[in-house]
Design a protein around this motif. Structure first.
Motif: not given
Length: 505
Positions: A440-468
């Motif tokens: 992701v950091l390497a991809a900022t060499s395109t001119g994208a900000t780190l947040t933009e690159a992470a938004t495009a390349m990082v997938h949020p995955g599985t959510a775990i919601r605990p029971a109170p």
């Protein structure tokens, strides 16, 4: 090119056509990971690294870092269209360093991140640099940090003061890749005393310590384009000559980027051999005890974090060769209350408290292997909660998204148990790891900000919601855990009181 750390959107995105490489040097392995601009994993390969441990000393052969990583690159890139490779970045273990000659040939072993030999040198470093370390928020340097170890190397062999170059672990690799020395990055230079606010070496301190100025490397911010891969390195790695080399970060920061934890209040918990927490803050977090410290983040943000000496390493220590899947199923069915303090290191604890004399313990009965196993899983969860309570005491924002990464995150039950003890929702990203963060950091060499690159390349995955009710069920266990740490004199009463007050809110 655009500054990858500039605030605000640029409208740039990495795009799906390019391939980005994340190179990762861990304690036990060297890895190459290849993804496209959408974060799709294309290939990955690892090679083992070996260590030499003697008492509080921990060394590796720097030559092996290069040979292992080159082999991993050749395997990972087999079958890929290498013409699509656009850039790479590298992460390494924080505080690991060596000295080389002017040609980049190692003159010393690699002194690893947890090497604790430089006790006397740490006293000298802290006396010389007290005002600077106070300003930077970590107050003191422990013996395992790079600057005390650098002073130890120079004290041990005074001939190293002439003609040597200080390299952090990744600096040796970028030198090999480019064919000449490149600047280091602020992330790796932090533990060598680099002034992150003024962005300079504190030469008044290093001069007082007798560290030659010409030994210290130039320093740039992570994401800066450093150079390109040379033909000799292309032959060794199969990375095309001319590929862009981007300045990287330490392994904890790399995993944080790979998890997408970049907005203020967001945190990534990396559970590997030890537990590392990395977050994002809109202000510099200063810790009177010196166990939490900050890297520079994108724009004006800071990346506070701490690295424990406790973590999943206790599993390999105490349950080596056993079927962990079976133990997990048995432990989950029993769900006992016994809790262990999961200290891995023989050198004591370093986060969320500093106690060189700390040692493991177990509270409660563990009559079977499954109950003993569960006590360590629960101990890591309690320690993690204590870490967040300590961060809250320091006024670090902790209420943003939380992600779990590292080898321990592959155990689904353990992730749920940790979320239940914390009482908060967590996400387990699909491919979050240091290698992805560096891609992701390497991809900022395109001119994208780190947040933009992470938004495009990082997938949020599985959510775990605990029971109170499950969180409530573990509160008495957490109380016992905190009380025992306090009774033994390792945890300050003010920290314990804050943790227990938060637990009752």
């Amino acid at each position: 090119m655009s500054d990858p750390h500039a605030p605000g959107p640029t409208g740039h995105h990495p795009g799906p056509d390019g391939i980005w490489l994340g190179l990762d040097l861990g304690t036990q392995s060297a890895r190459c990971l290849a993804v496209d601009g959408t974060g799709t994993l294309l290939a990955t390969a690892t090679r083992p690294l070996t260590s030499k441990r003697t008492g509080n000393r921990h060394e590796q052969d720097p030559h092996q870092w290069w040979t292992a990583l080159a082999e991993a690159c050749r395997e990972a890139l087999t079958g890929l269209d290498t013409r699509r490779i656009r850039g790479l970045a590298i992460d390494g273990t924080s505080g690991t360093l060596l000295l080389t000659d002017p040609n980049g040939t190692p003159r010393t072993p690699g002194l690893m991140y947890d090497d604790g030999r430089a006790t006397d040198q740490a006293e000298a470093v802290n006396a010389a640099g007290a005002p600077v370390w106070q300003e930077l928020g970590y107050r003191t340097m422990p013996p395992s940090w790079a600057l005390p170890k650098l002073r130890w190397l120079l004290d041990d062999d005074p001939t190293l003061r002439t003609g040597s170059r200080l390299l952090h672990q990744v600096d040796l690799i970028t030198w090999k890749l480019a064919g000449h020395q490149l600047p280091t990055d602020t992330s790796h230079a932090l533990k060598t005393g680099y002034h992150l606010i003024d962005e300079r070496w504190p030469h008044d301190v290093t001069d007082h310590l007798g560290i030659p100025t010409d030994l210290l490397p130039d320093v740039v911010r992570p994401g800066t384009v450093l150079g390109t891969v040379c033909p000799a390195a292309a032959d060794a790695t199969h990375i095309p000559a001319g590929t862009t080399i981007v300045a990287g970060m330490t392994d904890g920061c790399a995993a944080q980027i790979g998890a997408g934890a970049l907005t203020p209040g967001a945190w990534n918990a990396v559970l590997g051999t030890t537990l590392v927490l990395k977050g994002s803050s809109d202000h510099l977090v200063r810790d009177p005890a010196g166990v939490v410290y900050c890297h520079r983040g994108p724009g004006d943000t800071w990346l506070p974090g701490g690295a424990s000496s406790s973590g999943a390493g206790v599993i390999s220590q105490y349950f080596h060769g056993e079927n962990l899947d079976v133990l997990t199923d048995q432990a989950a069915a029993l769900d006992p209350d016994a809790v262990a303090y999961p200290l891995v290191s023989t050198g004591g604890e370093r986060f969320p408290f500093r106690a060189p004399e700390a040692e493991p313990f177990i509270l409660g009965d563990t009559p079977t292997r499954a109950t003993a196993f569960h006590s360590y899983l629960l101990g890591v969860a309690c320690l993690e909660r204590l870490c967040f309570d300590y961060l809250d005491l320091l006024d670090a924002p902790t209420d943003g998204p939380l992600t779990y990464t590292g080898g321990g995150a592959r155990n689904t039950y353990w992730c749920r148990l940790r979320a239940e003890v914390l009482g908060r929702t967590v996400h387990v990203p699909e491919h979050a790891e240091g290698g992805l963060g560096m891609a992701v950091l390497a991809a900022t060499s395109t001119g994208a900000t780190l947040t933009e690159a992470a938004t495009a390349m990082v997938h949020p995955g599985t959510a775990i919601r605990p029971a109170p009710d499950r969180t409530t069920r573990y509160l008495p266990v957490y109380h016992r855990f905190v009380d025992e740490l306090t009774r033994r004199g390792w945890l300050a009463p003010t920290v314990a009181d804050h943790a227990l007050r938060r637990a009752t809110q």
